[in-house]
Design a protein around this motif. Structure first.
Motif, PDB file in Angstrom:
ATOM      1  N   TYR A  66       1.148  -1.082   0.020  1.00  0.00           N
ATOM      2  CA  TYR A  66       0.355   0.581   0.163  1.00  0.00           C
ATOM      3  C   TYR A  66       0.931   1.588  -0.318  1.00  0.00           C
ATOM      4  O   TYR A  66       2.151   1.194   0.458  1.00  0.00           O
ATOM      5  CB  TYR A  66      -0.742  -0.091   1.096  1.00  0.00           C
ATOM      6  CG  TYR A  66      -1.318  -1.126   0.960  1.00  0.00           C
ATOM      7  CD1 TYR A  66      -3.223  -0.943   0.574  1.00  0.00           C
ATOM      8  CD2 TYR A  66      -2.057  -2.666   2.084  1.00  0.00           C
ATOM      9  CE1 TYR A  66      -3.625  -1.992   0.969  1.00  0.00           C
ATOM     10  CE2 TYR A  66      -2.406  -3.290   1.914  1.00  0.00           C
ATOM     11  CZ  TYR A  66      -3.848  -3.908   1.634  1.00  0.00           C
ATOM     12  OH  TYR A  66      -4.143  -4.607   1.568  1.00  0.00           O
ATOM     13  N   LYS A  67       0.107   1.942  -0.251  1.00  0.00           N
ATOM     14  CA  LYS A  67       0.863   3.843  -0.746  1.00  0.00           C
ATOM     15  C   LYS A  67       1.009   4.110   0.719  1.00  0.00           C
ATOM     16  O   LYS A  67       0.633   5.127   0.613  1.00  0.00           O
ATOM     17  CB  LYS A  67       0.740   4.154  -2.212  1.00  0.00           C
ATOM     18  CG  LYS A  67       1.334   3.688  -3.872  1.00  0.00           C
ATOM     19  CD  LYS A  67       0.938   3.493  -4.578  1.00  0.00           C
ATOM     20  CE  LYS A  67       1.293   3.790  -5.585  1.00  0.00           C
ATOM     21  NZ  LYS A  67       0.618   3.697  -7.019  1.00  0.00           N
ATOM     22  N   THR A  68       1.185   4.104   1.354  1.00  0.00           N
ATOM     23  CA  THR A  68       1.556   4.319   2.691  1.00  0.00           C
ATOM     24  C   THR A  68       2.511   4.395   3.508  1.00  0.00           C
ATOM     25  O   THR A  68       2.898   3.002   3.920  1.00  0.00           O
ATOM     26  CB  THR A  68      -0.233   4.194   2.985  1.00  0.00           C
ATOM     27  OG1 THR A  68      -1.286   3.742   2.790  1.00  0.00           O
ATOM     28  CG2 THR A  68      -0.023   4.977   5.054  1.00  0.00           C
ATOM     29  N   ILE A  70       4.359   3.466   7.456  1.00  0.00           N
ATOM     30  CA  ILE A  70       4.509   2.309   7.640  1.00  0.00           C
ATOM     31  C   ILE A  70       3.787   2.545   9.483  1.00  0.00           C
ATOM     32  O   ILE A  70       2.590   1.805   9.479  1.00  0.00           O
ATOM     33  CB  ILE A  70       5.737   1.616   8.061  1.00  0.00           C
ATOM     34  CG1 ILE A  70       4.961   0.307   8.638  1.00  0.00           C
ATOM     35  CG2 ILE A  70       6.777   2.435   8.462  1.00  0.00           C
ATOM     36  CD1 ILE A  70       6.067  -0.974   8.847  1.00  0.00           C
ATOM     37  N   LYS A  71       4.165   3.940   9.676  1.00  0.00           N
ATOM     38  CA  LYS A  71       3.729   3.981  10.792  1.00  0.00           C
ATOM     39  C   LYS A  71       2.049   4.623  10.572  1.00  0.00           C
ATOM     40  O   LYS A  71       1.187   4.035  11.515  1.00  0.00           O
ATOM     41  CB  LYS A  71       4.379   5.702  11.465  1.00  0.00           C
ATOM     42  CG  LYS A  71       5.254   4.787  11.597  1.00  0.00           C
ATOM     43  CD  LYS A  71       6.331   6.493  12.155  1.00  0.00           C
ATOM     44  CE  LYS A  71       7.457   6.264  13.160  1.00  0.00           C
ATOM     45  NZ  LYS A  71       8.671   7.377  13.413  1.00  0.00           N
ATOM     46  N   GLN A  72       1.493   5.236   9.687  1.00  0.00           N
ATOM     47  CA  GLN A  72       0.372   5.119   8.858  1.00  0.00           C
ATOM     48  C   GLN A  72      -0.178   4.300   8.583  1.00  0.00           C
ATOM     49  O   GLN A  72      -1.690   4.095   9.285  1.00  0.00           O
ATOM     50  CB  GLN A  72      -0.094   6.704   7.832  1.00  0.00           C
ATOM     51  CG  GLN A  72       0.800   7.648   8.360  1.00  0.00           C
ATOM     52  CD  GLN A  72       0.799   8.637   6.877  1.00  0.00           C
ATOM     53  OE1 GLN A  72      -0.295   8.162   6.107  1.00  0.00           O
ATOM     54  NE2 GLN A  72       1.095   9.579   7.118  1.00  0.00           N
ATOM     55  N   ALA A  73       0.384   3.270   7.762  1.00  0.00           N
ATOM     56  CA  ALA A  73      -0.911   1.738   7.767  1.00  0.00           C
ATOM     57  C   ALA A  73      -1.208   0.831   8.937  1.00  0.00           C
ATOM     58  O   ALA A  73      -1.672   0.617   9.156  1.00  0.00           O
ATOM     59  CB  ALA A  73       0.061   1.252   6.891  1.00  0.00           C
ATOM     60  N   LEU A 183      -7.257   2.141   3.519  1.00  0.00           N
ATOM     61  CA  LEU A 183      -5.469   2.363   2.692  1.00  0.00           C
ATOM     62  C   LEU A 183      -5.323   2.077   1.085  1.00  0.00           C
ATOM     63  O   LEU A 183      -4.478   3.032   0.968  1.00  0.00           O
ATOM     64  CB  LEU A 183      -4.285   1.046   3.111  1.00  0.00           C
ATOM     65  CG  LEU A 183      -4.652   1.258   4.554  1.00  0.00           C
ATOM     66  CD1 LEU A 183      -3.666  -0.190   4.801  1.00  0.00           C
ATOM     67  CD2 LEU A 183      -4.244   2.287   5.197  1.00  0.00           C
ATOM     68  N   GLY A 184      -6.305   2.248   0.571  1.00  0.00           N
ATOM     69  CA  GLY A 184      -5.931   1.990  -1.093  1.00  0.00           C
ATOM     70  C   GLY A 184      -5.830   0.681  -1.425  1.00  0.00           C
ATOM     71  O   GLY A 184      -5.725  -0.097  -1.381  1.00  0.00           O
ATOM     72  N   ALA A 185      -6.804   0.871  -3.181  1.00  0.00           N
ATOM     73  CA  ALA A 185      -5.834  -0.622  -3.262  1.00  0.00           C
ATOM     74  C   ALA A 185      -4.233  -0.991  -3.345  1.00  0.00           C
ATOM     75  O   ALA A 185      -3.279   0.214  -4.245  1.00  0.00           O
ATOM     76  CB  ALA A 185      -6.677  -0.541  -5.366  1.00  0.00           C
TER      77      ALA A 185
END
Lengths: 225, 473
Positions: A66-68, A70-73, A183-185
């Motif tokens: 996912y394009k996030t 790691i902390k946010q994910a 998190l988006g696709a």
């Protein structure tokens, strides 16, 4: 696929056993049962294997990137797990949410109602509802790629009391969909378990040999008796 | 003069020279002071000492120029002017007096020699430790490489074995499937061939048994194959043929055929008797109906129109009567044929297989069911010409009418009744009992009253008696 395997297996059992008993070993009407049963198992096995692999891929989805960061994910998935609730307010119990280890361990335990059909004869058939326990364990692992993207991997381990082995499937699919919506696709990082039919296992080979010997002896008895 | 400056002096370089120049000078000095180039053992020993110094100097400078050596571009200890004045003096003296290259004639103090030896030993120990560490690292690297290679080899071999195993399983599985299908096909074809052979054998056997067996008395040997004279089909004459089983089978077949024929014969006789009984009942019914019609026709009180209708009815009854007689005759002939007797030999007994009778030997037991198997077919049989009617059995009117000829009129019946020679006592008692006696009415021979008067009286009597038997005498 399992249902198709069962149906096809029953059909093959009836076909082979009836043909063998009626057309070949006519006086001995039960001679075709064992070869028919083994033929049915042989035919049904690929479908069962495919169903098993599909089930494994469902409970252990392929890791996705996912394009996030790691902390946010991690935080978002942690929030999702904390917020989501089911039928009677059942919520996930997070036992481990370690940022350093980059994994989350959670379990969901709830009680479900299952309808059972009971009866000793046709006049006495009735249904009865009974409460059964469901336990779904989940492990989420995160991996930082260094490019502000995160690879997330889910692993589910359901434990179902009763006959409805698929009772936790809607929870699994719902949670994965919700994570993707948040998190988006993501893009898959890895290959799912291969559903290609492997060589039959040795137990099936042995069973087939037993069936061939049984059929051969029955035919020889019928022909040369 | 610090240690770096000493090292520079040993190498014959100016303080602050670069590492590149140090290495170039070091290689040159090593080549010059190599012990193997010394002409004598003394020179060799001296060259070794010099070589140690050179190595020490090179090590000091290499360490200084290394990552943790603290070398700086400006203001470094290795540059000129960084040491003490004494050092600078020594450097100048060293650089002037002890240049690079062998100097076998230079004299050193004992202290300097001792320090140099100690430094050289220390450097040697460090170098050896470093070399040992490098050797250990190389050995570990080699071991790691070997382990990795071995693991890779094992993994490859395991993968290869798994592939072989999977290939073997596929081969066995395909072989099993082929064997299964081949067995099914073989079984189908073999059972088909077996059934065909049995069918053909059975047909041939039937053909042989239906054809007349050859005369075994004249043909002794080849056809029979036995000395008993029993016919044996050719396919039983082959080696392995069993004569006893054939004879037993033939006897059983004959016995079954005989039983079947007997059963069929008994059944035919039984149904023929039922047929005779049926025709007898038809004849009896027709006779009674005709008698009644004749009485009604003879009645003068009935109109001509009704009489015509009654005559038509009489004709119809007579036609039925004729048909019944013909059928009875045919049935009796059939029964005679079945029993092997001529129709005239059949005993005149009116015995119904259904009702039974007390006037003769019954064909079936009286207490048996109508559908019970027939009795002995050789018993006394029926003769239509002499079969008594119901009147005969029930009322004893033997002479009143003969159904086979014609229906008598009432006047004739009355005449016969009046004739005591022809009227049986039973008949007379019947009429007396039923109608109160005709004597009270009139006697046809003596009375002058007409028949119509008689019938009127008869009718009045009949109306008084509400018995149903009055309409059906």
């Amino acid at each position: 696929m399992a249902a198709v395997g069962i149906g096809l297996g029953i059909f093959i059992f009836l076909l082979v056993s009836a043909y063998t008993s009626e057309a070949i070993t006519k006086p001995d009407n039960t001679a075709g049962c064992l070869p028919g049963l083994i033929a049915a198992i042989w035919v049904a096995w690929p479908f069962f294997h495919h169903a098993g692999v599909s089930r494994y891929n469902f409970l252990h989805p392929v890791p996705k990137e996912y394009k996030t960061p790691i902390k946010q994910a991690f935080a978002q998935i942690r929030d999702i797990i904390s917020e989501i609730s089911y039928n009677f307010g059942d919520k996930w119990h997070v036992s481990t949410a370690d940022v350093n280890q980059r994994r989350i361990l959670a379990s969901l335990r709830f009680t479900d109602e299952e309808t059972k059909v009971e009866g000793t004869n046709l006049q006495n058939i009735h249904t009865r509802k009974e409460r059964v326990q469901r336990l779904l364990e989940m492990e989420v692992q995160f991996k930082d790629t260094g490019n502000d993207t995160t690879i997330v991997q889910f692993d589910f381990h359901p434990r179902v009391e009763g006959a409805q082995w698929y009772a936790c499937d809607h929870i699994v699919s719902g949670l994965v969909q919700r994570v993707e919506a948040t998190l988006g696709a993501g893009t898959e990082r890895g290959q799912p378990a291969d559903t290609k039919i492997p060589a039959p296992p040795w137990w099936l080979v042995g069973l087939g040999a037993l069936g061939v010997f049984s059929l051969g002896s029955s035919i020889m008895t019928a022909v040369f008796k | 003069m610090n240690e770096l400056h000493k090292a520079y002096a040993v190498l014959g370089l100016d303080p602050g020279s670069s590492m590149e120049s140090i290495m170039r000078r070091y290689k040159r000095l090593i080549m010059v002071w190599h012990p193997d180039r010394a002409p004598s053992p003394e020179h060799k020993e001296f060259a070794e000492e010099e070589l140690k110094k050179i190595n020490n100097a090179k090590d000091v400078l290499t360490k200084h120029f290394g990552a943790n050596g603290g070398h700086r571009a400006t203001g470094c200890d290795c540059q000129a002017g960084a040491g003490t004045t004494a050092g600078a003096g020594a450097r100048s003296s060293s650089s002037s007096s002890a240049g690079p290259g062998p100097n076998y004639h230079r004299s050193k103090t004992a202290d300097e020699k001792y320090q140099e030896e100690q430094a050289a030993k220390k450097k040697d120990a460090e170098r050896k430790a470093r070399e040992q560490a490098e050797a250990n690292a190389r050995r570990q690297q080699k071991q790691y490489t070997q382990q990795t290679t071995q693991q890779t080899m094992e993994a490859a071999m395991q993968q290869q074995a798994a592939l072989r195993d999977e290939k073997l399983r596929w081969q066995i599985s395909i072989g099993l499937i082929i064997a299964f299908v081949a067995l099914e096909i073989f079984g189908t074809m073999a059972i088909g061939a077996k059934n065909w052979w049995k069918d053909m054998s059975w047909k041939w056997q039937n053909q042989q048994s239906s054809s007349k067996p050859p005369d075994t008395n004249t043909d002794t040997g080849t056809n029979t194959g036995t000395s008993t004279g029993t016919y044996i089909p050719p396919y039983y004459q082959t080696p392995g043929g069993n004569q006893e089983s054939w004879e037993r089978e033939q006897a059983q077949r004959d016995k079954e055929q005989k039983e079947h024929d007997q059963k069929q014969h008994d059944q035919d006789v039984y149904f023929t008797r039922l047929e005779i009984d049926k025709y007898e009942k038809i004849i009896e019914h027709c006779n009674s109906e005709l008698t009644k019609l004749e009485i009604q026709i003879a009645d003068p009180g009935i109109s001509e129109y009704e009489k015509n209708k009654l005559r038509e009815m009489r004709d119809f009854r007579q036609k039925n009567l004729a048909e019944g007689r013909a059928g009875l005759k045919a049935a009796q002939e059939k029964l005679a044929r079945l029993s092997g007797e001529t129709p005239t030999q059949i005993a005149p007994s009116l015995v119904s297989p259904i009702t039974g009778s007390n006037t003769g030997v019954p064909l079936v037991p009286s207490n048996s069911s109508p559908f019970a198997p027939p009795a002995d077919p050789n018993s006394t049989l029926l003769n239509p010409s002499t079969t008594p009617s119901i009147f005969k059995r029930k009322y004893g009117l033997d002479g009143l009418s003969t159904p086979s000829t014609s229906t008598p009129s009432l006047s004739e019946m009355m005449k016969k009744y009046a004739d005591p020679s022809t009227t049986t006592p039973s008949t007379k008692s019947f009429f007396d009992k039923k109608y109160g006696g005709l004597d009270s009415l009139t006697t046809p021979s003596s009375s002058t009253s007409s028949l119509s008067e008689l019938m009127k009286k008869y009718k009045t009597r009949e109306q008084t008696t509400s018995s149903p038997s009055t309409t059906n005498p």
